[in-house]
Scaffold this motif. Structure first.
Motif, PDB file in Angstrom:
ATOM      1  N   LEU A 281      37.909  46.120  33.652  1.00  0.00           N
ATOM      2  CA  LEU A 281      39.241  46.039  33.904  1.00  0.00           C
ATOM      3  C   LEU A 281      39.325  46.276  35.502  1.00  0.00           C
ATOM      4  CD1 LEU A 281      40.418  48.906  31.555  1.00  0.00           C
ATOM      5  CD2 LEU A 281      41.274  46.588  31.531  1.00  0.00           C
ATOM      6  N   GLN A 282      38.498  46.726  36.366  1.00  0.00           N
ATOM      7  CA  GLN A 282      38.447  46.713  37.770  1.00  0.00           C
ATOM      8  C   GLN A 282      38.429  44.966  38.373  1.00  0.00           C
ATOM      9  OE1 GLN A 282      35.454  49.184  39.216  1.00  0.00           O
ATOM     10  NE2 GLN A 282      36.841  51.095  38.894  1.00  0.00           N
ATOM     11  N   GLY A 283      37.557  44.454  37.554  1.00  0.00           N
ATOM     12  CA  GLY A 283      37.465  42.983  38.005  1.00  0.00           C
ATOM     13  C   GLY A 283      38.674  42.131  37.732  1.00  0.00           C
ATOM     14  N   ILE A 284      39.511  42.522  36.535  1.00  0.00           N
ATOM     15  CA  ILE A 284      40.674  41.707  36.150  1.00  0.00           C
ATOM     16  C   ILE A 284      41.518  42.263  37.388  1.00  0.00           C
ATOM     17  CG2 ILE A 284      42.541  41.739  34.587  1.00  0.00           C
ATOM     18  CD1 ILE A 284      40.397  42.092  32.119  1.00  0.00           C
TER      19      ILE A 284
ATOM     20  N   LEU B 115      45.002  40.648  41.959  1.00  0.00           N
ATOM     21  CA  LEU B 115      45.564  41.054  43.263  1.00  0.00           C
ATOM     22  C   LEU B 115      45.078  40.132  44.430  1.00  0.00           C
ATOM     23  CD1 LEU B 115      44.803  44.623  43.509  1.00  0.00           C
ATOM     24  CD2 LEU B 115      47.144  43.635  43.118  1.00  0.00           C
ATOM     25  N   ASN B 116      44.083  39.304  44.338  1.00  0.00           N
ATOM     26  CA  ASN B 116      43.553  38.157  45.059  1.00  0.00           C
ATOM     27  C   ASN B 116      43.927  36.893  44.875  1.00  0.00           C
ATOM     28  OD1 ASN B 116      42.177  40.200  46.646  1.00  0.00           O
ATOM     29  ND2 ASN B 116      40.350  40.235  45.357  1.00  0.00           N
ATOM     30  N   VAL B 117      45.005  36.731  44.121  1.00  0.00           N
ATOM     31  CA  VAL B 117      45.549  35.326  43.619  1.00  0.00           C
ATOM     32  C   VAL B 117      46.158  34.849  44.786  1.00  0.00           C
ATOM     33  CG1 VAL B 117      47.102  34.134  42.384  1.00  0.00           C
ATOM     34  CG2 VAL B 117      45.726  35.957  41.160  1.00  0.00           C
TER      35      VAL B 117
END
Length: 61
Positions: free
Chosen positions: A49-52, A57-59
Motif C-alpha cells: 500500500l505504501q508503494g502504491i 504521488l510521484n506521477v
C-alpha cells in the motif's frame, strides 16, 4: 378502497429487522472490519500500500 394482496401483506410484515437481527449484523460487520484491519496492517500488505501511494504521488503530469 385498499385491496390487500399477499405481496403487500408480506412486504409490511418483513418491513424491518428485529433487534436480534441488528445485533447479528453489527457483530458480523465488526468481525469483518477486524479481519480487514489485520490484513491491511500486516507487513507485506502495508509495504504494498505504501508503494502504491508513493507511485501515485510521484506521477508526472
Amino acid at each position: 378502497m385498499w385491496v390487500w394482496t399477499v405481496a403487500s401483506v408480506a412486504a409490511r410484515r418483513d418491513a424491518g429487522m428485529v433487534t436480534s437481527e441488528y445485533a447479528v449484523g453489527v457483530i458480523a460487520a465488526v468481525a469483518f472490519a477486524a479481519a480487514l484491519y489485520k490484513v491491511v496492517t500486516s507487513g507485506q500488505v502495508g509495504e504494498e500500500l505504501q508503494g502504491i501511494v508513493g507511485r501515485a504521488l510521484n506521477v508526472q503530469m
